[in-house]
Design an enzyme around this catalytic site. Structure first.
Site, mmCIF file in Angstrom:
data_model
loop_
_atom_site.group_PDB
_atom_site.id
_atom_site.type_symbol
_atom_site.label_atom_id
_atom_site.label_comp_id
_atom_site.label_asym_id
_atom_site.label_seq_id
_atom_site.Cartn_x
_atom_site.Cartn_y
_atom_site.Cartn_z
ATOM 1 N N ASP A 92 0.844 -1.190 0.000
ATOM 2 C CA ASP A 92 0.000 0.000 0.000
ATOM 3 C C ASP A 92 0.883 1.245 0.000
ATOM 4 O O ASP A 92 2.102 1.169 0.158
ATOM 5 C CB ASP A 92 -0.979 -0.016 1.164
ATOM 6 C CG ASP A 92 -0.309 -0.038 2.517
ATOM 7 O OD1 ASP A 92 0.893 0.288 2.609
ATOM 8 O OD2 ASP A 92 -0.982 -0.379 3.509
ATOM 9 N N ASP A 270 -7.973 -7.148 0.882
ATOM 10 C CA ASP A 270 -7.001 -7.365 1.948
ATOM 11 C C ASP A 270 -7.636 -6.936 3.255
ATOM 12 O O ASP A 270 -8.513 -6.067 3.268
ATOM 13 C CB ASP A 270 -5.719 -6.547 1.718
ATOM 14 C CG ASP A 270 -5.894 -5.093 2.155
ATOM 15 O OD1 ASP A 270 -5.501 -4.740 3.289
ATOM 16 O OD2 ASP A 270 -6.459 -4.296 1.366
ATOM 17 N N CYS A 308 -13.325 -28.790 8.206
ATOM 18 C CA CYS A 308 -12.274 -27.902 7.693
ATOM 19 C C CYS A 308 -10.975 -28.696 7.540
ATOM 20 O O CYS A 308 -10.552 -29.392 8.467
ATOM 21 C CB CYS A 308 -12.065 -26.719 8.634
ATOM 22 S SG CYS A 308 -10.650 -25.663 8.198
ATOM 23 N N CYS A 310 -7.885 -27.606 7.372
ATOM 24 C CA CYS A 310 -6.666 -26.914 7.801
ATOM 25 C C CYS A 310 -5.924 -27.736 8.861
ATOM 26 O O CYS A 310 -6.515 -28.577 9.552
ATOM 27 C CB CYS A 310 -6.993 -25.520 8.332
ATOM 28 S SG CYS A 310 -7.558 -25.451 10.049
ATOM 29 N N CYS A 313 -7.578 -27.701 12.425
ATOM 30 C CA CYS A 313 -8.806 -28.480 12.590
ATOM 31 C C CYS A 313 -8.562 -29.981 12.473
ATOM 32 O O CYS A 313 -9.289 -30.775 13.084
ATOM 33 C CB CYS A 313 -9.845 -28.029 11.572
ATOM 34 S SG CYS A 313 -10.554 -26.398 11.938
ATOM 35 N N HIS A 339 -5.920 -21.332 11.034
ATOM 36 C CA HIS A 339 -7.285 -21.712 10.654
ATOM 37 C C HIS A 339 -7.986 -20.571 9.922
ATOM 38 O O HIS A 339 -8.631 -20.778 8.880
ATOM 39 C CB HIS A 339 -8.116 -22.108 11.872
ATOM 40 C CG HIS A 339 -9.587 -22.148 11.572
ATOM 41 N ND1 HIS A 339 -10.177 -23.182 10.879
ATOM 42 C CD2 HIS A 339 -10.575 -21.232 11.813
ATOM 43 C CE1 HIS A 339 -11.465 -22.924 10.720
ATOM 44 N NE2 HIS A 339 -11.731 -21.754 11.267
#
Length: 377
Positions: A92, A270, A308, A310, A313, A339
Site C-alpha cells: 500500500d 485485503d 475444515c 486446515c 482443525c 485456521h
C-alpha cells in the site's frame, strides 16, 4: 517475463473470476491478500501462508519505511528475499496509516508531513517518495499515493481530497515510470476516492482512467461508514472502473463483506481481520465467528470447524485451542491464525468455483444466510 496480465475466465452478473499473471506467479481472482504489515503475516510462517492458499500478500509502506527502513531492505535484497516470500507482494502507499496513526500530520500539495508513532521523528511522504519506497522494497504491485478523508467530512472536503488524489496519481505514475527497471516487472494501481458520493466517484474514476493504470482500487471505504453504506457505494463504484482491469477493494474485510463485494464486481481484497482475530481468540466458521475464550469450549472435542481441512482443525480440538488461548500460549495464536487464513482462502475458492459454473447467486445467498444466522438469533 510476464509483467502484468489480467485474464477474465468467466463472469456471473457483475462478478468475475480469472487470473493475474506476473513474473513472480499467478494470482487467482477473486483474491484475498493476507496482510504482512511489517514484513510478516503475524504468527504464521510464509510457507504456511502459501499452504493456506494465498497467491499474494500485502506489505505496508508506512511501517516498513520507519522500521527497518526501505533502503535497508533494498540492501538486503528486497522485501521478497528479506521475508522469505517469493510470490507477488502488493504494497500500500502508506497514506492511510499516515492519516490514522501519525501525530501532527500536515497535508500540503507536496505531500503529508508527519511525526512517527515510533520515535517522534519527522517525515514527509509524497507521491514520489511513496513510489520510491515501494520500488526499494521491490513491490510487485505498487499503489499510488492518495489522500483519504472520512466519509463524515463535508462534500467540499471530499471533493478537494479526491481532486488532490488525482494530481498525486499522475505524480505517482510519473515516478513509477522513471524507475524503468522496477517498472518492467511490476504494476501500478490507481485509487478511486470520493467517499460515498456517486458523482465524485465517477469524476475520480475518469481522472484515473485518463492517466492509465494496470489496476484500480476502490479506496476510502471500510473506515466506519457501516456495511449498508459501503455496499450502497459498491453498487455503483466498481462499474465506474475499467471492466478489463482488476478492481481492488482496500481494507475489506469481514467474510460477508467480501461475498457481497464479489457479487458487485470486486476482484481483490485485503484485511488484518483473519490474523488479528486469530491472536485475540476469534475463529471464523461458516456459521459465523466463535470466541474460543468462552468457557463452553473447555471440554469441546470438536475441531474449530468440523470438516475444515486446515492443520489446526485436523490436529487439535476446540478444548485444546481454548486452553491455549486462555493460558496466553503463543501456539494458540498460531493455530487460530492458521485456521482463519485457511477459512478465508477456502471462501475465495468457493466464490471462484461458483462464478465459473454460473451459480454465484445461490452460492452467495446460502453462505450469507448461514453465516448471518447466529446474528439473527
Amino acid at each position: 517475463m510476464t509483467r502484468f496480465d489480467f485474464h477474465i475466465a468467466a463472469t456471473d452478473g457483475a462478478a468475475r473470476t480469472g487470473t493475474i499473471s506476473m513474473a513472480r506467479g499467478v494470482i487467482r481472482t477473486p483474491a484475498f491478500m493476507p496482510v504482512g504489515t511489517a514484513a510478516t503475516v503475524k504468527a504464521v510462517k510464509p510457507a504456511d501462508v502459501r499452504a493456506a492458499g494465498a497467491d499474494i500478500i500485502l506489505g505496508n509502506t508506512y511501517h516498513l519505511m520507519l522500521r527497518p527502513g526501505a533502503e535497508r531492505v533494498a540492501r538486503l535484497g528486497g522485501l521478497h528475499r528479506f521475508m522469505g516470500w517469493e510470490r507477488p507482494i502488493l504494497t500500500d502507499s502508506g497514506g492511510y496509516q499516515v492519516m490514522s496513526l501519525s501525530e501532527l500530520t500536515k497535508v500540503t500539495e507536496e505531500g503529508v508531513s508527519f511525526k512517527s508513532h515510533l520515535d517522534g521523528t519527522r517525515h514527509l511522504l509524497s507521491p514520489e517518495r511513496s513510489v520510491e519506497i515501494q520500488r526499494l522494497l521491490g513491490s510487485s504491485i505498487v499503489m499510488q499515493f492518495d489522500q483519504l478523508v472520512p466519509t463524515t467530512t463535508s462534500r467540499d472536503e471530499q471533493q478537494g481530497a479526491m481532486e488532490r488524489s488525482i494530481r498525486w496519481a499522475r505524480r505517482s505514475r510519473e515516478e513509477f515510470d522513471r524507475g524503468e527497471q522496477h517498472a518492467a516487472g511490476s504494476a501500478l494501481f490507481g485509487i478511486q476516492q470520493g467517499a460515498l458520493d456517486e458523482g465524485l466517484r465517477r469524476e475520480s474514476a475518469q481522472g484515473l482512467i485518463d492517466i492509465g493504470f494496470d489496476g484500480y482500487a476502490v479506496g476510502g471505504l471500510a473506515v466506519g461508514e457501516g456495511q449498508e453504506a459501503m455496499l450502497g457505494c459498491l453498487d455503483f463504484a466498481p462499474g465506474q472502473l475499467p471492466a478489463d482491469k482488476p478492481r481492488y477493494l482496500m481494507g475489506v474485510g469481514k467474510p460477508d463483506d467480501i461475498v457481497e463485494a464479489v457479487v458487485r464486481g470486486i476482484d481483490m481484497f485485503d484485511c488484518v481481520l483473519p490474523t488479528r482475530s486469530g491472536r485475540t481468540g476469534q475463529a471464523f466458521t461458516a456459521d459465523g465467528p466463535i470466541n474460543l475464550r468462552n468457557a463452553r469450549f473447555a471440554e469441546d472435542q470438536e475441531p474449530l470447524e468440523p470438516g475444515c481441512p486446515c492443520p489446526t482443525c485436523t490436529g487439535w480440538s476446540r478444548a485444546y485451542v481454548h486452553h491455549l488461548v486462555r493460558s496466553g500460549e503463543i501456539l494458540g495464536a498460531m493455530l487460530m491464525t492458521e485456521h482463519n487464513l485457511w477459512f478465508y482462502q477456502q471462501l475465495m475458492q468457493g466464490l471462484r468455483d461458483a462464478i465459473a459454473r454460473g451459480g454465484l447467486t445461490n452460492h452467495a445467498r446460502a453462505f450469507l444466510d448461514r453465516y448471518r444466522a447466529r446474528d439473527a438469533r
